[in-house]
Scaffold this motif. Structure first.
Motif: not given
Length: 513
Positions: A190-203, A210-223
Motif C-alpha cells: 500500500l505504501t509503495r503505491l503511495g497510499i497513506p495508511v493509519i494502523g489502528t492497533s498494530i504494535t 523510524g526503527q534504526n533511522g529507516k522508514d520502510p513504510f513511507p506514508g504510514l501513521a499509527r495510533v
C-alpha cells in the motif's frame, strides 16, 4: 471399403469418398461444438464468483474478498446495522466534495473486534461530515476485506490502488489491526503505491517507521504505541527489576510476539535467568501442544528464588490463556506472581476457556490496553488526554443507538478497539483536510502521507484514547497507555495510566530531538 469400390467407376468412387469425408467433418465439428459448449458453460460458471459489487471469491477459496462500496454485510449479521449506517451516510454526501477512506479488516470472518473497528470508524465519519461544519472534503467509507489472516491481501490492495488513481479519490486506508506477516506485506505494498495508511492497533516495532533511522513504510501513521513503548510504559508502572523478573516467549515468534520479546529482553538486560521459550502452532489461534509446554515451564518458574515475582509474557492470547491456566495449577501456589504482557491480554476477558479460578491463587495478570474509557473518567491527568475528549465519543455513541446516527448495534467502550478505530479515522480525516490546499477541493494522494509529521503541537489530534502527537516517522509520541488487570470474575478493571516516557507529555506535545 477399398475392396468393395475397386470395380466402381472413378467418378462414383470419388463421390462416395466425398460423402464419407463430409460426414467425418460434420461429426468432428459436432464433437468440437458440444465440447466447447460444455467447456464454455464450465468456464462461465467458474468465472461467476461474485459475492457483491467489488467483492468476489478468489480461485480455490470460499471467502468473499475485495473492496465493498455497498451495504453488503459479508454474510455477517452482527455487521448489518453498522454497514447499513455507513451506506446511508455515503449516500447522504454523494453530492458533496468528498474523498474515500478504506477500512481494511477481514469482515467475512468478523469477530467482536472487527465490529468495534467498523463502529468506531463510522462514528468518526459521521462526526467529520456533520459536526465539523464547513470543513471539507467530506468522507466516504468503503470496506476492504483481505480475507482471513489477510491471505488475499494482494487482490484487495490492487483494487485499492485503482481507487486511489480514479474518481473514487481514495486518500487513506485505516485498520490493519493485527501485527502479522501478511499485514506487514499489505502495508508495504500500500505504501509503495503511495497510499497513506493509519494502523489502528498494530504494535509491532517492525511494522513501524523510524526503527534504526529507516522508514520502510513511507506514508504510514499509527495510533497505537510500538511494543517498545508499551513495554517501557508497562515496566515504568510495575517498576520491574531484572533480578525479580522471568521472561516466557514465543519462538520463533511473529511480528507482534517477536518485537515484544525483544523489548522485554532489553529491559531485562543482565537478568540472572535464561528465559523459557515455547513453540506454538503457526496459526496461533490453535491450541497445539503448548499447554503441556507451559505445565513444564511452571516447574522452572517455581525453581526460581522466592524473590522472583514478575513474569513477562511475549505471546498471543491463546497461548497466554494456556499459560495462565497452567499457573493456576503450579506447584508453588503459596508464592505470588504478576504476569505482565501486551495488548493481546484484552482477549482473555471474552475467552471462555480461561480458568478464572487461577486469578484467585496468588496470581495477577496485567496488560497494556490500547484504550480504556475509565482512564479519563475519574481524576485524569492534566495532560496527554482529557475527560472532555472521551465524553465526546461517549455522547456520539449514545446518539448512535437510534436514527439519524444509528442504529449501529451494541457498542460498549470497555474493550478499547472502538475507541482506537474512532481515533484512527479522525487522524485520517485531520490529515486529509490539513493536506488540502486553500482553494482546492481535494488533497493530492502523496500530500496526505507527507502531513503526518506535522500533526503535533496545536495540530495534534485530541483522541478519545489520548493525545495523538506524531513524530517524524508517524508514530505517536508518549501516548497514554492504560494498564488493565484481569479480575477473578472474568472481566477486567482499569488500574492506572502509564507513559513510555515515564510521565505525560508537555503541554505543547512536541517530540524532543
Amino acid at each position: 471399403m477399398a475392396g468393395m469400390t475397386a470395380g466402381w467407376p472413378a467418378w462414383l468412387r470419388e463421390h462416395v469418398w466425398e460423402i464419407r469425408f463430409r460426414r467425418y467433418v460434420a461429426l468432428m465439428l459436432a464433437v468440437v461444438l458440444v465440447a466447447a459448449g460444455v467447456w464454455g458453460g464450465m468456464t462461465l460458471a467458474r468465472e461467476d464468483r461474485s459475492c457483491a459489487p467489488g467483492i468476489e471469491r478468489p480461485e480455490g477459496s470460499d471467502e468473499c474478498v475485495g473492496v465493498s462500496t455497498t451495504a453488503y454485510d459479508f454474510g455477517q449479521r452482527r455487521l448489518t446495522d453498522v454497514i447499513a449506517a455507513i451506506d446511508r451516510e455515503n449516500d447522504s454526501i454523494a453530492s458533496r466534495a468528498r474523498v474515500t477512506v478504506a477500512v481494511f479488516q477481514p469482515f467475512s470472518t468478523a469477530d467482536n473486534d472487527t465490529l468495534r473497528e467498523l463502529q468506531g470508524a463510522y462514528l468518526a465519519q459521521y462526526e467529520a461530515n456533520h459536526h465539523e461544519s464547513g470543513q471539507t472534503p467530506a468522507v466516504r467509507l468503503v470496506l476492504a476485506d483481505p480475507g482471513a489472516d489477510s491471505a488475499h491481501w494482494r487482490e484487495t490492495v490492487d483494487a485499492l490502488g485503482r481507487m486511489a488513481k480514479g474518481p473514487d479519490r481514495l486518500r487513506a486506508v485505516t485498520g490493519i489491526g493485527s501485527s502479522t506477516d501478511t499485514n506487514k506485506e499489505a502495508v508495504r505494498e500500500l505504501t509503495r503505491l503511495g497510499i497513506p495508511v493509519i494502523g489502528t492497533s498494530i504494535t509491532a516495532d517492525d511494522l513501524a517507521n523510524g526503527q534504526n533511522g529507516k522508514d520502510p513504510f513511507p506514508g504510514l501513521a499509527r495510533v497505537a504505541p510500538t511494543n517498545t513503548d508499551l513495554a517501557r510504559a508497562l515496566t515504568s508502572s510495575a517498576r520491574i527489576s531484572t533480578d525479580r523478573a522471568y521472561l516466557v516467549y514465543d519462538k520463533p515468534g511473529d511480528p507482534y510476539t517477536r518485537t515484544l520479546r525483544q523489548s522485554f529482553e532489553r529491559l531485562l538486560k543482565g537478568s540472572p535467568y535464561q528465559p523459557s521459550a515455547f513453540h506454538p502452532p503457526q496459526d496461533r489461534t490453535r491450541e497445539g501442544a503448548t499447554a503441556n509446554a507451559f505445565r513444564n515451564i511452571t516447574f522452572n518458574i517455581c525453581d526460581t528464588p522466592r524473590t522472583t515475582d514478575t513474569l513477562l509474557f511475549a505471546g498471543r492470547h491463546t497461548q497466554l490463556r494456556q499459560f495462565v491456566n497452567a499457573l493456576g495449577r503450579r506447584g508453588c501456589l503459596d508464592r505470588k506472581f504478576t504476569v505482565l504482557t501486551g495488548d493481546e491480554g484484552s482477549y482473555l476477558t471474552s475467552d471462555k476457556e480461561l480458568e478464572t479460578a487461577a486469578l484467585g491463587r496468588n496470581l495477577t495478570v496485567r496488560y497494556t490496553a490500547l484504550a480504556h474509557f475509565d482512564a479519563w473518567t475519574d481524576n485524569p491527568p492534566a495532560r496527554g488526554g482529557s475527560r472532555a475528549d472521551a465524553r465526546t465519543l461517549a455522547k456520539l455513541l449514545a446518539q448512535a443507538e437510534h436514527e439519524p446516527v444509528g442504529p449501529i448495534g451494541s457498542a460498549p467502550l470497555d474493550g478499547g478497539q472502538l475507541t482506537v478505530a474512532y481515533d484512527a479515522t479522525r487522524l485520517a480525516v485531520k490529515g486529509i483536510r490539513q493536506a488540502t490546499p486553500d482553494g482546492s477541493r481535494f488533497p493530492g494522494l502523496a500530500d496526505v502521507g507527507d502531513v503526518w509529521p506535522q500533526l503535533r503541537g496545536s495540530l495534534r489530534v485530541y483522541g478519545a484514547s489520548g493525545w495523538l502527537c506524531l513524530d517524524n516517522h508517524g508514530n505517536p509520541y508518549d501516548k497514554a497507555v492504560p494498564i488493565v488487570e484481569l479480575t477473578p470474575a472474568g472481566g477486567s478493571e482499569f488500574v492506572e495510566l502509564a507513559w513510555p516516557e515515564g510521565r505525560p507529555p508537555k503541554d505543547n506535545c512536541l517530540p524532543p530531538a
